[in-house]
Motif scaffolding. Sequence first.
Motif, PDB file in Angstrom:
ATOM      1  N   GLN A 146       0.883  -1.379  -0.132  1.00 42.56           N
ATOM      2  CA  GLN A 146      -0.031   0.041  -0.039  1.00 42.56           C
ATOM      3  C   GLN A 146       0.765   1.254   0.039  1.00 42.56           C
ATOM      4  OE1 GLN A 146      -1.797  -0.955   3.962  1.00 42.56           O
ATOM      5  NE2 GLN A 146      -3.361  -1.956   2.871  1.00 42.56           N
ATOM      6  N   VAL A 147       0.403   2.170  -0.596  1.00 45.92           N
ATOM      7  CA  VAL A 147       1.274   3.610  -0.712  1.00 45.92           C
ATOM      8  C   VAL A 147       0.244   4.544  -0.320  1.00 45.92           C
ATOM      9  CG1 VAL A 147       2.545   5.122  -2.096  1.00 45.92           C
ATOM     10  CG2 VAL A 147       2.743   2.712  -2.354  1.00 45.92           C
ATOM     11  N   TYR A 148       0.623   5.506   0.432  1.00 44.02           N
ATOM     12  CA  TYR A 148      -0.168   6.581   1.366  1.00 44.02           C
ATOM     13  C   TYR A 148       0.528   7.764   0.876  1.00 44.02           C
ATOM     14  CZ  TYR A 148      -2.692   3.047   3.890  1.00 44.02           C
ATOM     15  OH  TYR A 148      -3.437   1.839   4.037  1.00 44.02           O
ATOM     16  N   ASN A 149      -0.376   8.896   0.888  1.00 47.44           N
ATOM     17  CA  ASN A 149       0.483  10.403   0.474  1.00 47.44           C
ATOM     18  C   ASN A 149       0.581  10.829   1.945  1.00 47.44           C
ATOM     19  OD1 ASN A 149      -1.974  11.431   1.116  1.00 47.44           O
ATOM     20  ND2 ASN A 149      -2.517  11.884  -1.118  1.00 47.44           N
ATOM     21  N   THR A 150       0.896  12.141   2.158  1.00 43.98           N
ATOM     22  CA  THR A 150       1.096  12.685   3.429  1.00 43.98           C
ATOM     23  C   THR A 150      -0.184  12.873   4.097  1.00 43.98           C
ATOM     24  OG1 THR A 150       1.503  14.716   2.238  1.00 43.98           O
ATOM     25  CG2 THR A 150       3.389  13.597   3.205  1.00 43.98           C
ATOM     26  N   ALA A 151      -1.160  13.216   3.515  1.00 47.63           N
ATOM     27  CA  ALA A 151      -2.588  13.502   3.860  1.00 47.63           C
ATOM     28  C   ALA A 151      -3.240  12.159   4.439  1.00 47.63           C
ATOM     29  CB  ALA A 151      -3.290  13.906   2.807  1.00 47.63           C
ATOM     30  N   GLY A 152      -2.481  10.920   4.449  1.00 45.19           N
ATOM     31  CA  GLY A 152      -3.113   9.727   4.678  1.00 45.19           C
ATOM     32  C   GLY A 152      -3.840   9.055   3.797  1.00 45.19           C
ATOM     33  N   GLN A 153      -4.042   9.523   2.456  1.00 48.50           N
ATOM     34  CA  GLN A 153      -4.853   8.912   1.260  1.00 48.50           C
ATOM     35  C   GLN A 153      -4.215   7.802   0.839  1.00 48.50           C
ATOM     36  OE1 GLN A 153      -5.166  12.610  -0.610  1.00 48.50           O
ATOM     37  NE2 GLN A 153      -7.399  12.913  -0.098  1.00 48.50           N
ATOM     38  N   LEU A 154      -4.838   6.764   0.713  1.00 43.86           N
ATOM     39  CA  LEU A 154      -4.293   5.607  -0.099  1.00 43.86           C
ATOM     40  C   LEU A 154      -4.337   5.821  -1.398  1.00 43.86           C
ATOM     41  CD1 LEU A 154      -3.547   2.482   0.001  1.00 43.86           C
ATOM     42  CD2 LEU A 154      -5.864   2.114  -0.414  1.00 43.86           C
ATOM     43  N   VAL A 155      -3.048   5.932  -2.285  1.00 46.64           N
ATOM     44  CA  VAL A 155      -2.954   6.287  -3.528  1.00 46.64           C
ATOM     45  C   VAL A 155      -2.588   5.074  -4.412  1.00 46.64           C
ATOM     46  CG1 VAL A 155      -2.167   8.693  -3.058  1.00 46.64           C
ATOM     47  CG2 VAL A 155      -0.372   6.872  -3.258  1.00 46.64           C
ATOM     48  N   GLY A 156      -2.445   3.814  -3.858  1.00 46.48           N
ATOM     49  CA  GLY A 156      -2.153   2.665  -4.664  1.00 46.48           C
ATOM     50  C   GLY A 156      -2.157   1.452  -3.563  1.00 46.48           C
ATOM     51  N   GLN A 157      -2.690   0.368  -4.217  1.00 39.78           N
ATOM     52  CA  GLN A 157      -2.637  -0.786  -3.364  1.00 39.78           C
ATOM     53  C   GLN A 157      -2.619  -2.082  -4.211  1.00 39.78           C
ATOM     54  OE1 GLN A 157      -5.053  -1.431   0.344  1.00 39.78           O
ATOM     55  NE2 GLN A 157      -6.155  -2.814  -0.944  1.00 39.78           N
ATOM     56  N   ARG A 158      -2.067  -3.153  -3.833  1.00 43.61           N
ATOM     57  CA  ARG A 158      -2.092  -4.396  -4.940  1.00 43.61           C
ATOM     58  C   ARG A 158      -1.548  -5.606  -4.086  1.00 43.61           C
ATOM     59  NH1 ARG A 158       2.026  -3.812  -9.676  1.00 43.61           N
ATOM     60  NH2 ARG A 158       0.442  -2.481 -10.380  1.00 43.61           N
ATOM     61  N   LEU A 159      -2.216  -6.732  -4.358  1.00 47.72           N
ATOM     62  CA  LEU A 159      -1.829  -7.885  -3.638  1.00 47.72           C
ATOM     63  C   LEU A 159      -0.574  -8.263  -4.595  1.00 47.72           C
ATOM     64  CD1 LEU A 159      -2.357 -10.184  -1.730  1.00 47.72           C
ATOM     65  CD2 LEU A 159      -3.741 -11.470  -3.425  1.00 47.72           C
ATOM     66  N   ILE A 160       0.405  -8.746  -4.051  1.00 50.57           N
ATOM     67  CA  ILE A 160       1.756  -9.364  -4.685  1.00 50.57           C
ATOM     68  C   ILE A 160       1.852 -10.562  -4.524  1.00 50.57           C
ATOM     69  CG2 ILE A 160       2.687  -7.024  -5.271  1.00 50.57           C
ATOM     70  CD1 ILE A 160       4.712  -7.479  -3.042  1.00 50.57           C
ATOM     71  N   THR A 161       2.502 -11.420  -5.323  1.00 48.39           N
ATOM     72  CA  THR A 161       2.740 -12.775  -5.256  1.00 48.39           C
ATOM     73  C   THR A 161       4.195 -13.071  -5.690  1.00 48.39           C
ATOM     74  OG1 THR A 161       1.794 -13.441  -7.368  1.00 48.39           O
ATOM     75  CG2 THR A 161       0.248 -13.747  -5.093  1.00 48.39           C
ATOM     76  N   ASP A 162       4.713 -12.290  -6.460  1.00 47.98           N
ATOM     77  CA  ASP A 162       5.978 -12.165  -7.011  1.00 47.98           C
ATOM     78  C   ASP A 162       7.293 -11.847  -5.913  1.00 47.98           C
ATOM     79  OD1 ASP A 162       5.179 -13.187  -9.641  1.00 47.98           O
ATOM     80  OD2 ASP A 162       5.026 -10.826 -10.024  1.00 47.98           O
ATOM     81  N   GLN A 163       8.374 -12.556  -5.962  1.00 44.35           N
ATOM     82  CA  GLN A 163       9.527 -12.076  -5.017  1.00 44.35           C
ATOM     83  C   GLN A 163       9.882 -10.691  -4.979  1.00 44.35           C
ATOM     84  OE1 GLN A 163      12.003 -15.422  -5.659  1.00 44.35           O
ATOM     85  NE2 GLN A 163      11.825 -15.928  -3.545  1.00 44.35           N
ATOM     86  N   VAL A 164       9.678 -10.353  -6.464  1.00 51.91           N
ATOM     87  CA  VAL A 164      10.309  -8.799  -6.813  1.00 51.91           C
ATOM     88  C   VAL A 164       9.097  -8.134  -7.327  1.00 51.91           C
ATOM     89  CG1 VAL A 164      11.963  -7.399  -7.918  1.00 51.91           C
ATOM     90  CG2 VAL A 164      12.751  -9.614  -7.074  1.00 51.91           C
ATOM     91  N   THR A 165       8.559  -7.169  -6.903  1.00 50.05           N
ATOM     92  CA  THR A 165       7.649  -6.334  -7.487  1.00 50.05           C
ATOM     93  C   THR A 165       8.138  -4.756  -7.419  1.00 50.05           C
ATOM     94  OG1 THR A 165       5.940  -7.740  -6.467  1.00 50.05           O
ATOM     95  CG2 THR A 165       5.365  -5.451  -7.292  1.00 50.05           C
ATOM     96  N   THR A 166       8.165  -4.034  -8.743  1.00 48.72           N
ATOM     97  CA  THR A 166       8.398  -2.737  -8.637  1.00 48.72           C
ATOM     98  C   THR A 166       7.044  -1.933  -8.641  1.00 48.72           C
ATOM     99  OG1 THR A 166      10.462  -3.088  -9.825  1.00 48.72           O
ATOM    100  CG2 THR A 166       9.699  -0.932  -9.985  1.00 48.72           C
ATOM    101  N   LEU A 167       6.986  -0.853  -7.957  1.00 45.78           N
ATOM    102  CA  LEU A 167       5.978  -0.104  -7.941  1.00 45.78           C
ATOM    103  C   LEU A 167       5.518   0.843  -8.929  1.00 45.78           C
ATOM    104  CD1 LEU A 167       5.847   0.583  -3.940  1.00 45.78           C
ATOM    105  CD2 LEU A 167       4.981  -1.438  -5.047  1.00 45.78           C
ATOM    106  N   PRO A 168       4.342   0.805  -9.443  1.00 50.82           N
ATOM    107  CA  PRO A 168       3.929   1.766 -10.604  1.00 50.82           C
ATOM    108  C   PRO A 168       4.203   3.196 -10.337  1.00 50.82           C
ATOM    109  CG  PRO A 168       2.150   0.826  -9.623  1.00 50.82           C
ATOM    110  CD  PRO A 168       3.189   0.450  -8.964  1.00 50.82           C
TER     111      PRO A 168
END
Length: 108
Positions: A56-78
């Motif tokens: 999960q990625v949150y901005n400084t206002a506490g808003q969720l800006v991205g979320q994803r279920l990951i199963t790969d050992q290496v995941t680069t965030l969009p």
Amino acid sequence: SQLYNGQYQDDLFLILANRGLIESFETSIAGTSEFIRGVGRPTVYLDSDVEQATVQVYNTAGQLVGQRLITDQVTTLPNNWFPVAGIYLVRLVLDNGQIAEKAVLAQP
């Protein structure tokens, strides 16, 4: 990460792991030094015994800006999870309930 600005970092980790040269990944959030310079994106590495996690990625206002279920050992965030320059909180929730967090400075 220094070679070719980390462009092939994820591929190299996977190749080494698949050949048994790396026993397991430490679950972590990395790639932030390149990200600060505007090169690359934060990357999440899962230990081999972790089957899945939610990032999960949150901005400084506490808003969720991205979320994803990951199963790969290496995941680069969009890139679109970091739409403007600023500080973001990257949270990794493992399938066993453990949480890892890291603040990253984005300069898109």
